[in-house]
Design an enzyme around this catalytic site. Sequence first.
Site, short mmCIF file in Angstrom:
data_model
loop_
_atom_site.label_atom_id
_atom_site.label_comp_id
_atom_site.label_asym_id
_atom_site.label_seq_id
_atom_site.Cartn_x
_atom_site.Cartn_y
_atom_site.Cartn_z
N PHE A 127 4.77 5.91 0.94
CA PHE A 127 5.10 4.69 0.20
C PHE A 127 4.17 4.57 -1.02
O PHE A 127 2.97 4.82 -0.91
CB PHE A 127 4.92 3.48 1.12
CG PHE A 127 5.49 2.21 0.58
CD1 PHE A 127 6.82 1.89 0.74
CD2 PHE A 127 4.68 1.32 -0.12
CE1 PHE A 127 7.34 0.71 0.23
CE2 PHE A 127 5.20 0.13 -0.63
CZ PHE A 127 6.53 -0.17 -0.46
N ASP A 198 0.00 3.80 8.88
CA ASP A 198 0.69 2.63 8.34
C ASP A 198 1.95 2.42 9.19
O ASP A 198 2.82 3.29 9.26
CB ASP A 198 1.04 2.87 6.87
CG ASP A 198 1.63 1.64 6.19
OD1 ASP A 198 2.24 0.81 6.90
OD2 ASP A 198 1.49 1.52 4.96
N TYR A 223 6.51 -8.81 7.54
CA TYR A 223 7.76 -9.41 7.07
C TYR A 223 8.97 -8.49 7.20
O TYR A 223 10.07 -8.87 6.83
CB TYR A 223 7.61 -9.87 5.61
CG TYR A 223 7.05 -8.83 4.66
CD1 TYR A 223 7.86 -7.82 4.17
CD2 TYR A 223 5.72 -8.84 4.28
CE1 TYR A 223 7.36 -6.86 3.31
CE2 TYR A 223 5.21 -7.89 3.42
CZ TYR A 223 6.02 -6.89 2.94
OH TYR A 223 5.52 -5.94 2.11
N LYS A 224 8.77 -7.27 7.72
CA LYS A 224 9.93 -6.37 7.88
C LYS A 224 10.52 -6.59 9.28
O LYS A 224 11.06 -7.65 9.54
CB LYS A 224 9.51 -4.93 7.62
CG LYS A 224 9.17 -4.73 6.14
CD LYS A 224 8.60 -3.38 5.81
CE LYS A 224 8.27 -3.32 4.33
NZ LYS A 224 7.36 -2.23 4.00
N ARG A 370 19.66 2.54 1.43
CA ARG A 370 19.06 2.34 2.76
C ARG A 370 19.82 1.27 3.54
O ARG A 370 20.18 0.23 3.00
CB ARG A 370 17.60 1.89 2.63
CG ARG A 370 16.72 2.79 1.84
CD ARG A 370 15.25 2.42 2.04
NE ARG A 370 14.98 1.01 1.77
CZ ARG A 370 13.80 0.43 1.98
NH1 ARG A 370 12.79 1.13 2.47
NH2 ARG A 370 13.62 -0.85 1.70
#
Length: 411
Positions: A127, A198, A223-224, A370
Site C-alpha cells: 500500500f 499491516d 474503518y474497513k 475491486r
Amino acid sequence: MTQWTLDKIQKLDAEDIFAAKRDEFFLPEGLIYLDGNSLGALPRAVAKRLQEVTEKEWGGSLIAGWNVHSWIDLPSRVGDMLAGLIGADPGEVVLAESTSINLFKALTAALQAGPKRGTILTEEGNFPTDLYVLDAIARHSGGAVKIKRVAAAALEENLTDEVAILCLTHSNFKTSRKHNMAALTKAAKEVGALTVWDLSHSAGAMPVDLNGCGVDYAVGCGYKYLNSGPGGPGYIFVAKRHQDKLDPVLAGWMGHIRPFDFSGDYEPADGILRQLTGTPDVMGAAALEAALGVFDNVDMAALYRKAQALGDLFLDLVLESCPELELGCPRNADDRGSQVTLKHAHGYAIIQAVIAKGLVGDFRSPDVLRFGFAPLYNSYTDVWNAAAILAEVMDERVWETPDFQARKKVT
Ligand SMILES: *Cc1c(COP(=O)(O)O)cnc(C)c1O
C-alpha cells in the site's frame, strides 16, 4: 458453463449462519455494497452509541466525561476487545491515530529493538502509505536504513542476515493476495529479523493469530472490515516481550506514565500505553467499541469461509459472462483476502457505470476494479445481482458514456 442458478443462490442465503447479522447494519435500500474493504457499512449500534456519546456524554458531562464516562481508558479498553479478534493478548493493542502514524511508530520501535542491521524488506506493490513511511524513514536515517522492495514470490529468498525488519501487509490492497503470516514470520525469525504486519485488509475479515505466529509488531485500521466509520482511529500491537524496552520516537503526553503530573520530563508509561501520543479521538474510539460488538460470538474461520465462497461465486459468474475483464487476484480462495480484483483499461469508467446502477465497488489506478465481500452484511443474492449488473455494463458498453469518464477526487 456455470452451474449456478438463482434457486441455488437463495438456498445458500437461507442456510447462511450470518444472514441475521445484516439487520445489524444500515444499508441503503436497493444498493449492493461491495466496498466494505474501503469503508465498512454503518452498524446500527454505532449510530446509537455516537448519539449517546455526543448528546449525553459530551453534551451532558462536558470535561467530566474523561472520568465519569472513562473516555481516558477507551484506547486500551477497545484495544483489548480488538486483541481478541487478531490473536493478541490484553495489554498488547491500543487505538491511536491512523495506520500511517502507527506504522511509523512500529517501524521506529522495531529499529530500536531489532538487530543492528540496515535493511527493511517489503513487498513491491505494498500500500502506498506503507511504502512512503518506509522510504521516509530511510531518507531521514542518515544512511543507516535502506528499504528493499521485492516481488511477493521473492520475499523468502531475500530474507538474509542483512534484514533487520520484514514489513508486510497481510492481504494486498490491489491483488488481494494473502501472505502466509506464520511461515514468513518464522522465516524472518530464523535470520534474526523482526516483523511488522499491516492488518488493514485482514482484521475483521479472516482469522488472524499474531501471537500464534510470533509476530513482533502490527498495525491496522478500524474503518474497513471493522466498520468504525470514516477516518476512525487505527491501532498498534506490540508483543509483550518488546514493550518495556522501547523509547518512543513519537513521545507524547498521553504516553507518559503520569500525564496529569504535567512534568516537563518524559517518563514512558508501562507496557502498550507508551504507544499513545496525544489526546484520543473519543468519538472514533466509541464508534469502534460499538462496531466490535457486532463480532461477538462470530466464528472468524466461518466468516472467512463465507467471504471466500462469495468471492468464488462472483468470479464464477463474472469470468464467464464478462470475457473482457481480466482476473487480478488469485483464483484460489485460500490465497486471497476478502476482496476480488478484476482488471480493465477502462476500469474507472466501468466502476462509475456500475455505481450508477446500484452496485458499489471501487477503482484503484491504473486498471484495477475491486469488489470487497463483508460476510456480515453481504448475501449470496447480492453477489448474483452484482454479477448481473457488471455483465450488463460490459455487454452494453455503458461505461463508454462520457459522464463515467470524469475522475472524482476520491476513487
Ligand atoms: C487502508 C490502508 C491504510 C490506511 O492508512 P491510514 O493512515 O488509515 O489512511 C494503510 N495501509 C494499508 C495496507 C491499508 O490498506
